[in-house]
Write a protein that holds these residues in place. Structure first.
Motif, PDB file in Angstrom:
ATOM      1  N   PHE A 161      40.487 -65.740  72.045  1.00 42.01           N
ATOM      2  CA  PHE A 161      40.593 -65.277  73.436  1.00 42.01           C
ATOM      3  C   PHE A 161      40.744 -66.472  74.368  1.00 42.01           C
ATOM      4  CE2 PHE A 161      38.039 -62.100  71.250  1.00 42.01           C
ATOM      5  CZ  PHE A 161      38.542 -60.896  71.717  1.00 42.01           C
ATOM      6  N   TYR A 162      41.678 -66.371  75.318  1.00 45.23           N
ATOM      7  CA  TYR A 162      41.792 -67.371  76.367  1.00 45.23           C
ATOM      8  C   TYR A 162      40.995 -66.879  77.575  1.00 45.23           C
ATOM      9  CZ  TYR A 162      45.156 -70.421  74.125  1.00 45.23           C
ATOM     10  OH  TYR A 162      45.748 -71.328  73.289  1.00 45.23           O
ATOM     11  N   LEU A 163      39.796 -67.473  77.772  1.00 47.45           N
ATOM     12  CA  LEU A 163      38.974 -67.103  78.921  1.00 47.45           C
ATOM     13  C   LEU A 163      39.579 -67.620  80.218  1.00 47.45           C
ATOM     14  CD1 LEU A 163      35.480 -67.923  77.351  1.00 47.45           C
ATOM     15  CD2 LEU A 163      36.715 -65.746  77.330  1.00 47.45           C
ATOM     16  N   SER A 164      40.374 -68.674  80.119  1.00 49.52           N
ATOM     17  CA  SER A 164      41.135 -69.254  81.225  1.00 49.52           C
ATOM     18  C   SER A 164      42.301 -69.987  80.572  1.00 49.52           C
ATOM     19  CB  SER A 164      40.254 -70.205  82.050  1.00 49.52           C
ATOM     20  OG  SER A 164      40.062 -71.427  81.362  1.00 49.52           O
ATOM     21  N   PRO A 165      43.196 -70.577  81.343  1.00 48.98           N
ATOM     22  CA  PRO A 165      44.294 -71.312  80.697  1.00 48.98           C
ATOM     23  C   PRO A 165      43.846 -72.396  79.739  1.00 48.98           C
ATOM     24  CG  PRO A 165      44.813 -70.917  83.005  1.00 48.98           C
ATOM     25  CD  PRO A 165      43.392 -70.474  82.811  1.00 48.98           C
ATOM     26  N   ARG A 166      42.621 -72.922  79.897  1.00 47.64           N
ATOM     27  CA  ARG A 166      42.174 -74.008  79.042  1.00 47.64           C
ATOM     28  C   ARG A 166      40.988 -73.662  78.143  1.00 47.64           C
ATOM     29  NH1 ARG A 166      44.092 -79.055  79.606  1.00 47.64           N
ATOM     30  NH2 ARG A 166      45.402 -79.535  81.399  1.00 47.64           N
ATOM     31  N   PHE A 167      40.134 -72.736  78.552  1.00 49.14           N
ATOM     32  CA  PHE A 167      38.932 -72.441  77.790  1.00 49.14           C
ATOM     33  C   PHE A 167      39.152 -71.243  76.878  1.00 49.14           C
ATOM     34  CE2 PHE A 167      37.347 -74.821  81.414  1.00 49.14           C
ATOM     35  CZ  PHE A 167      36.496 -75.724  80.794  1.00 49.14           C
ATOM     36  N   VAL A 168      38.725 -71.388  75.588  1.00 46.03           N
ATOM     37  CA  VAL A 168      38.952 -70.337  74.602  1.00 46.03           C
ATOM     38  C   VAL A 168      37.643 -69.936  73.935  1.00 46.03           C
ATOM     39  CG1 VAL A 168      41.290 -71.159  74.128  1.00 46.03           C
ATOM     40  CG2 VAL A 168      39.404 -71.925  72.684  1.00 46.03           C
ATOM     41  N   LEU A 169      37.608 -68.687  73.494  1.00 41.10           N
ATOM     42  CA  LEU A 169      36.528 -68.154  72.675  1.00 41.10           C
ATOM     43  C   LEU A 169      37.150 -67.670  71.379  1.00 41.10           C
ATOM     44  CD1 LEU A 169      33.642 -67.057  72.127  1.00 41.10           C
ATOM     45  CD2 LEU A 169      34.336 -64.961  73.337  1.00 41.10           C
ATOM     46  N   ASP A 170      36.654 -68.172  70.255  1.00 40.56           N
ATOM     47  CA  ASP A 170      37.225 -67.890  68.938  1.00 40.56           C
ATOM     48  C   ASP A 170      36.159 -67.171  68.096  1.00 40.56           C
ATOM     49  OD1 ASP A 170      38.379 -67.895  66.444  1.00 40.56           O
ATOM     50  OD2 ASP A 170      38.840 -70.038  66.415  1.00 40.56           O
ATOM     51  N   LEU A 171      36.364 -65.874  67.846  1.00 32.53           N
ATOM     52  CA  LEU A 171      35.427 -65.071  67.055  1.00 32.53           C
ATOM     53  C   LEU A 171      35.966 -64.907  65.643  1.00 32.53           C
ATOM     54  CD1 LEU A 171      34.701 -62.207  69.622  1.00 32.53           C
ATOM     55  CD2 LEU A 171      33.362 -64.284  69.239  1.00 32.53           C
ATOM     56  N   TYR A 172      35.081 -64.969  64.625  1.00 31.30           N
ATOM     57  CA  TYR A 172      35.546 -64.844  63.249  1.00 31.30           C
ATOM     58  C   TYR A 172      34.492 -64.185  62.364  1.00 31.30           C
ATOM     59  CZ  TYR A 172      32.544 -68.900  62.334  1.00 31.30           C
ATOM     60  OH  TYR A 172      31.458 -69.743  62.232  1.00 31.30           O
ATOM     61  N   VAL A 173      34.968 -63.609  61.266  1.00 32.37           N
ATOM     62  CA  VAL A 173      34.111 -63.068  60.221  1.00 32.37           C
ATOM     63  C   VAL A 173      34.867 -63.206  58.910  1.00 32.37           C
ATOM     64  CG1 VAL A 173      34.987 -60.695  60.477  1.00 32.37           C
ATOM     65  CG2 VAL A 173      32.715 -61.080  59.501  1.00 32.37           C
ATOM     66  N   GLY A 174      34.147 -63.388  57.818  1.00 30.78           N
ATOM     67  CA  GLY A 174      34.835 -63.566  56.540  1.00 30.78           C
ATOM     68  C   GLY A 174      33.885 -63.592  55.378  1.00 30.78           C
ATOM     69  N   GLY A 175      34.434 -63.882  54.226  1.00 33.45           N
ATOM     70  CA  GLY A 175      33.640 -63.948  53.009  1.00 33.45           C
ATOM     71  C   GLY A 175      34.417 -64.621  51.894  1.00 33.45           C
ATOM     72  N   ARG A 204      14.586 -76.476  44.342  1.00 36.82           N
ATOM     73  CA  ARG A 204      14.335 -76.693  42.915  1.00 36.82           C
ATOM     74  C   ARG A 204      15.609 -77.202  42.249  1.00 36.82           C
ATOM     75  NH1 ARG A 204      13.198 -71.884  38.525  1.00 36.82           N
ATOM     76  NH2 ARG A 204      13.122 -73.221  36.661  1.00 36.82           N
ATOM     77  N   PRO A 205      15.572 -78.356  41.565  1.00 33.79           N
ATOM     78  CA  PRO A 205      16.792 -78.913  40.978  1.00 33.79           C
ATOM     79  C   PRO A 205      17.419 -78.001  39.928  1.00 33.79           C
ATOM     80  CG  PRO A 205      15.059 -80.569  41.081  1.00 33.79           C
ATOM     81  CD  PRO A 205      14.413 -79.253  41.401  1.00 33.79           C
ATOM     82  N   GLY A 206      18.750 -78.037  39.861  1.00 31.45           N
ATOM     83  CA  GLY A 206      19.491 -77.286  38.868  1.00 31.45           C
ATOM     84  C   GLY A 206      20.767 -76.712  39.447  1.00 31.45           C
ATOM     85  N   ARG A 207      21.593 -76.150  38.565  1.00 26.39           N
ATOM     86  CA  ARG A 207      22.824 -75.496  39.000  1.00 26.39           C
ATOM     87  C   ARG A 207      22.580 -73.998  39.057  1.00 26.39           C
ATOM     88  NH1 ARG A 207      27.856 -76.497  39.998  1.00 26.39           N
ATOM     89  NH2 ARG A 207      27.734 -78.667  39.318  1.00 26.39           N
ATOM     90  N   TYR A 208      22.819 -73.420  40.220  1.00 29.80           N
ATOM     91  CA  TYR A 208      22.515 -72.015  40.450  1.00 29.80           C
ATOM     92  C   TYR A 208      23.705 -71.098  40.218  1.00 29.80           C
ATOM     93  CZ  TYR A 208      18.000 -73.390  42.378  1.00 29.80           C
ATOM     94  OH  TYR A 208      16.731 -73.896  42.528  1.00 29.80           O
ATOM     95  N   GLY A 209      24.870 -71.662  39.991  1.00 32.05           N
ATOM     96  CA  GLY A 209      26.027 -70.832  39.691  1.00 32.05           C
ATOM     97  C   GLY A 209      26.774 -70.387  40.933  1.00 32.05           C
ATOM     98  N   THR A 210      27.662 -69.420  40.737  1.00 32.79           N
ATOM     99  CA  THR A 210      28.562 -68.950  41.794  1.00 32.79           C
ATOM    100  C   THR A 210      28.250 -67.509  42.153  1.00 32.79           C
ATOM    101  OG1 THR A 210      30.290 -70.438  40.984  1.00 32.79           O
ATOM    102  CG2 THR A 210      30.987 -68.636  42.418  1.00 32.79           C
ATOM    103  N   MET A 211      28.336 -67.198  43.437  1.00 34.47           N
ATOM    104  CA  MET A 211      28.095 -65.828  43.893  1.00 34.47           C
ATOM    105  C   MET A 211      28.890 -65.568  45.169  1.00 34.47           C
ATOM    106  SD  MET A 211      24.403 -65.699  45.830  1.00 34.47           S
ATOM    107  CE  MET A 211      24.748 -64.000  46.300  1.00 34.47           C
ATOM    108  N   PRO A 212      29.031 -64.286  45.570  1.00 35.43           N
ATOM    109  CA  PRO A 212      29.726 -63.985  46.819  1.00 35.43           C
ATOM    110  C   PRO A 212      28.930 -64.468  48.031  1.00 35.43           C
ATOM    111  CG  PRO A 212      29.596 -62.046  45.399  1.00 35.43           C
ATOM    112  CD  PRO A 212      28.689 -63.073  44.812  1.00 35.43           C
ATOM    113  N   GLY A 213      29.643 -64.703  49.119  1.00 37.84           N
ATOM    114  CA  GLY A 213      28.999 -65.107  50.370  1.00 37.84           C
ATOM    115  C   GLY A 213      29.767 -64.560  51.556  1.00 37.84           C
ATOM    116  N   ILE A 214      29.089 -64.411  52.680  1.00 40.29           N
ATOM    117  CA  ILE A 214      29.721 -63.930  53.914  1.00 40.29           C
ATOM    118  C   ILE A 214      29.410 -64.916  55.040  1.00 40.29           C
ATOM    119  CG2 ILE A 214      29.673 -61.505  53.265  1.00 40.29           C
ATOM    120  CD1 ILE A 214      27.210 -61.172  55.046  1.00 40.29           C
ATOM    121  N   SER A 215      30.216 -64.883  56.076  1.00 39.85           N
ATOM    122  CA  SER A 215      29.989 -65.744  57.232  1.00 39.85           C
ATOM    123  C   SER A 215      30.545 -65.081  58.478  1.00 39.85           C
ATOM    124  CB  SER A 215      30.640 -67.119  57.034  1.00 39.85           C
ATOM    125  OG  SER A 215      32.047 -66.998  56.960  1.00 39.85           O
ATOM    126  N   ALA A 216      29.961 -65.429  59.622  1.00 38.25           N
ATOM    127  CA  ALA A 216      30.422 -64.925  60.914  1.00 38.25           C
ATOM    128  C   ALA A 216      29.940 -65.886  61.983  1.00 38.25           C
ATOM    129  CB  ALA A 216      29.899 -63.520  61.180  1.00 38.25           C
TER     130      ALA A 216
END
Length: 225
Positions: A161-175, A204-216
């Motif tokens: 979003f352009y809040l003004s000609p120079r200032f922006v708001l960037d919204l995101y979601v993903g995984g 705790r030290p060690g390898r925990y493996g791979t799993m799904p993740g989300i972000s916003a």
């Protein structure tokens, strides 16, 4: 060709030509700050820049660092007084045609994300321990540094979003997917020792493996005209 099919094709062609002529897509160089990372339990000041690499493509690079001294959560600050967090994110974006005259636009993105969480603490480390029973002959007080490494590959959708000609708001979601590895300088645990379960906050030290993740989250930015 049936008459109705011809009419549909003609209308579609007219719509496409109109859409092309009204497409006001432009990509700017944008300096960005991610305030949402200050609200994360592993807080960071994260800054970045978005650089156009084509009419619809851009690359965004971010780097962040934070210390628990300015954590927003008092319980986190008390529990880990000597913890610091590094973040690194590289993202490729594709923007869709826009019909917004102020420049607002929708995008999809793919990214690589890396986070290192370094925690320093004094711990009693067992010495001459029995691997069968877990009993140790004695404990030695040491300054221990644990390093929790997160690697992630994610896909995202967002809107700029352009809040003004120079200032922006960037919204995101993903995984996507993420991998966790924890090491330290005292336990002697092999770096790739498998650990059951997956705890993103574990030291705790060690390898925990791979799993799904989300972000916003969201970015605030200044467009360089």
């Amino acid at each position: 060709m049936p008459r109705y099919t011809l009419i549909i094709l003609v209308l579609f062609g007219c719509f496409w030509q109109t859409a092309q002529s009204q497409d006001t897509l432009r990509l700017d160089y944008i300096l960005k700050w991610t305030p949402s990372m200050l609200l994360d339990p592993e807080n960071s000041i994260m800054l970045g820049a978005e650089i156009p690499i084509g009419k619809r493509w851009s690359v965004q690079q971010e780097v962040g660092w934070g210390h628990n001294a300015f954590n927003a959560y008092s319980n986190e600050k008390a529990r880990y007084p000597n913890r610091q967090t590094w973040r690194f994110r590289t993202q490729i974006r594709f923007y869709f045609p826009t019909f917004s005259y102020n420049g607002d636009k929708f995008y999809i993105a793919g990214e690589y994300f890396r986070k290192n969480v370094l925690t320093d603490s004094y711990q009693g480390v067992g010495r001459l321990c029995n691997p069968t029973t877990g009993a140790c002959a004695f404990f030695e007080e040491l300054e221990v540094r644990s390093n929790r490494r997160v690697n992630a590959f994610q896909g995202k959708i967002g809107y700029l979003f352009y809040l003004s000609p120079r200032f922006v708001l960037d919204l995101y979601v993903g995984g996507g997917i993420r991998d966790l590895l924890v090491t330290d300088n005292a336990s002697g645990t092999p770096p790739n020792a498998p650990v059951r379960g997956f705890d993103l906050r574990s030291t705790r030290p060690g390898r925990y493996g791979t799993m799904p993740g989300i972000s916003a989250g969201f970015h605030l930015g200044i467009a360089l005209k």
